[in-house]
Write a protein that holds these residues in place. Structure first.
Motif, short mmCIF file in Angstrom:
data_model
loop_
_atom_site.label_atom_id
_atom_site.label_comp_id
_atom_site.label_asym_id
_atom_site.label_seq_id
_atom_site.Cartn_x
_atom_site.Cartn_y
_atom_site.Cartn_z
N LEU A 288 0.83 -1.21 0.00
CA LEU A 288 0.00 0.00 0.00
C LEU A 288 0.86 1.25 0.00
N ALA A 289 1.95 1.22 0.79
CA ALA A 289 2.84 2.38 0.87
C ALA A 289 3.53 2.66 -0.46
N ASN A 290 3.67 1.66 -1.29
CA ASN A 290 4.34 1.82 -2.59
C ASN A 290 3.46 2.44 -3.65
N ILE A 291 2.17 2.58 -3.36
CA ILE A 291 1.25 3.19 -4.33
C ILE A 291 1.26 4.70 -4.15
N PRO A 292 1.63 5.47 -5.17
CA PRO A 292 1.67 6.94 -5.03
C PRO A 292 0.32 7.49 -4.60
N GLY A 293 0.35 8.38 -3.63
CA GLY A 293 -0.88 9.02 -3.16
C GLY A 293 -1.53 8.34 -1.99
N LEU A 294 -0.99 7.19 -1.54
CA LEU A 294 -1.55 6.48 -0.40
C LEU A 294 -0.54 6.41 0.73
N LYS A 295 -1.03 6.58 1.96
CA LYS A 295 -0.17 6.50 3.14
C LYS A 295 -0.84 5.59 4.17
N PRO A 296 -0.41 4.34 4.26
CA PRO A 296 -1.00 3.44 5.27
C PRO A 296 -0.43 3.72 6.66
N GLU A 307 -4.45 6.75 4.47
CA GLU A 307 -4.75 8.13 4.09
C GLU A 307 -4.55 8.26 2.58
N SER A 308 -5.45 8.97 1.93
CA SER A 308 -5.45 9.04 0.47
C SER A 308 -5.39 10.48 -0.01
N ASP A 309 -4.58 10.72 -1.05
CA ASP A 309 -4.56 12.03 -1.70
C ASP A 309 -5.79 12.24 -2.57
N ARG A 339 -10.91 11.33 2.94
CA ARG A 339 -9.50 11.12 2.57
C ARG A 339 -8.87 9.93 3.28
N TYR A 340 -9.70 9.10 3.87
CA TYR A 340 -9.19 7.90 4.54
C TYR A 340 -10.06 6.70 4.16
N PHE A 341 -9.44 5.53 4.07
CA PHE A 341 -10.19 4.29 3.93
C PHE A 341 -9.50 3.19 4.73
#
Length: 366
Positions: A288-296, A307-309, A339-341
C-alpha cells in the motif's frame, strides 16, 4: 437502480453488488475486518451436530458457553482467574455495547476517543448520554495518547483496544491509570484476539481489582462468524446481573452457542491465524505504501487504515464498478472523512488483487 449512499458499517454486500451490478458473491470484500480463513471446520461441525437443538429454547443461563469462555479467558490471563458469573455472552459486541451505553449514559458525561467506532455514539445517543470527544492526533499516531482529566468523578470512558479504525495498540498500563480517574471504563477488545498472546495488552486480568471496569470481546471477527452474532462481556457479577435483567431472555441462539464452545477450543485455527497475520500484514502495508498518493498506518490488528490524496468515495466507486472490490470508506468517522479508507488483511492472492486494482485506479486519478 444504483445505490447512492454507502453504508455506515463494512460488509454490506447488497449495497456493493448494486453499485457493481453483479452478484453479492462476486464482491471481494475488504470493508469488513473478518478472518479470511474461517469459519473453522470446528464451528461448522458443531453447528451440524446441534441442528436438532433448534426445536427448543436455549438455556438462558448459557452455563456451558460461559464455562468455555472462562477456560479460554483464564488460560490467557497472567494472574487471577474468573468464575462464570464474571462473564456474560451476548448477541455480538453490539448488543453488549447497548447495555454498556445505558450505564455510561447515566453518568454526567462519557469521554470518547475519536475517530471512534460509530456504534459508540449510537448507543450513547440512544440513552441521551453526554459525549465529550477527545481527538486522536493522526499526525502523531505512533505516540502514546493522553486524555484530559475528567471534569468530575461521575464521568465514564469508552475506548477500544486495539483502536478502530487506526489499528493502534494502547498499553495496558496506560489504560489502568485511567481506571483511577473515571467512574466507569468500558474497553472494547474486539480485535485483541488477532495479536499473539504475548503481544496482547488486555485488561482481563484486572477486572476483579476494578469494579468500574468492563471488557467487551468478540467471537465473530477472529472466527469468521459475523452472521451468528456472538461476543461476551467481562465485568463484576452484580453489573452483569443488572444487564441480564435489561435484555431479552435468549439473546444468543443455540447454534451460536455450539459454535462458540467449539472455536474456543480450536487451538489449530488460532495458531494458523496468528501465523498468517504476522506474515501477511507487513507485506500488505508495504504494498500500500508503494502506491503513489496512499499512506498506510501501521496496525496491530487485521486491518489497515490508509490516508489518500484522492477522494475515497471516488476510489470506492471505481473499485466496485471496475474491479468488484469493496473497501471501507471512513465517512462514518467524521474526523477522518473522504481522505481515509480502511482495508482488511486477507489472503495473499486477495491482497494482490486489491493492490493491482488500487494501483490502476490511483493512476487514473493522477
Amino acid at each position: 437502480m444504483e445505490a447512492t449512499h454507502s453504508p455506515q458499517h463494512g460488509g454490506n454486500l447488497i449495497w456493493a453488488a448494486t453499485v457493481a451490478d453483479c452478484s453479492p458473491s462476486d464482491i471481494l470484500d475488504f470493508s469488513a475486518s473478518i478472518n479470511p480463513w474461517g469459519p473453522p471446520l470446528s464451528a461448522l461441525s458443531a453447528i451440524h451436530r446441534h441442528l436438532n437443538d433448534l426445536n427448543a429454547y436455549p438455556n438462558p443461563d448459557y452455563g456451558e458457553l460461559r464455562a468455555a469462555i472462562a477456560v479460554a479467558v483464564n488460560d490467557a490471563m497472567a494472574h487471577e482467574s474468573l468464575e462464570v458469573d464474571w462473564i456474560l455472552p451476548g448477541n455480538g459486541v453490539a448488543e453488549l455495547l447497548t447495555w454498556a451505553g445505558r450505564e455510561l449514559a447515566q453518568l454526567d458525561a462519557t469521554y470518547l476517543l475519536t475517530p471512534a467506532f460509530g456504534d459508540y455514539k449510537r448507543t450513547l445517543n440512544a440513552f441521551d448520554g453526554t459525549v465529550i470527544e477527545c481527538p486522536l492526533s493522526m499526525a502523531s499516531i505512533e505516540s502514546e495518547f493522553s486524555l484530559p482529566q475528567p471534569s468530575n468523578s461521575r464521568s465514564g470512558l469508552l475506548i477500544n483496544n486495539p483502536h478502530n479504525p487506526t489499528g493502534k495498540l494502547f498499553s495496558a498500563q496506560g489504560l489502568l491509570e485511567l481506571l483511577e480517574q473515571f467512574a466507569l471504563v468500558v474497553v472494547d477488545e474486539a480485535f485483541m484476539d488477532f495479536l499473539l498472546p504475548r503481544q496482547q495488552q488486555s485488561l482481563m486480568s484486572w477486572v476483579k481489582e476494578f469494579e468500574n471496569l468492563v471488557i467487551l470481546r468478540s467471537l465473530t471477527k477472529f472466527y469468521s462468524l459475523p452472521g451468528l452474532r456472538l461476543g461476551y462481556a467481562i465485568a463484576h457479577p452484580q453489573r452483569l446481573k443488572k444487564w441480564q435483567g435489561w435484555r431479552d431472555p435468549w439473546p444468543v441462539n443455540s447454534l451460536a452457542v455450539a459454535a462458540g464452545i467449539a472455536v474456543l477450543q480450536d487451538t489449530e485455527f488460532q495458531e494458523q491465524t496468528w501465523r498468517w497475520l504476522e506474515e501477511t500484514r507487513p507485506k500488505l502495508y508495504q504494498d500500500l505504501a508503494n502506491i503513489p498518493g496512499l499512506k498506510p498506518f501501521k496496525s496491530v490488528a487485521n486491518f489497515i487504515l490508509v490516508e489518500s490524496d484522492y477522494s475515497v468515495s471516488q476510489l470506492q466507486l471505481k473499485l466496485l464498478k471496475n474491479h468488484q472490490i469493496l473497501i471501507r470508506d471512513c465517512l462514518s468517522f467524521p474526523s477522518l472523512g473522504d481522505r481515509y479508507f480502511r482495508v482488511a488483511v486477507k489472503t495473499e492472492a486477495q491482497n494482490q488483487r486489491l493492490i493491482q486494482a488500487l494501483t490502476t485506479v490511483c493512476l487514473e486519478e493522477n
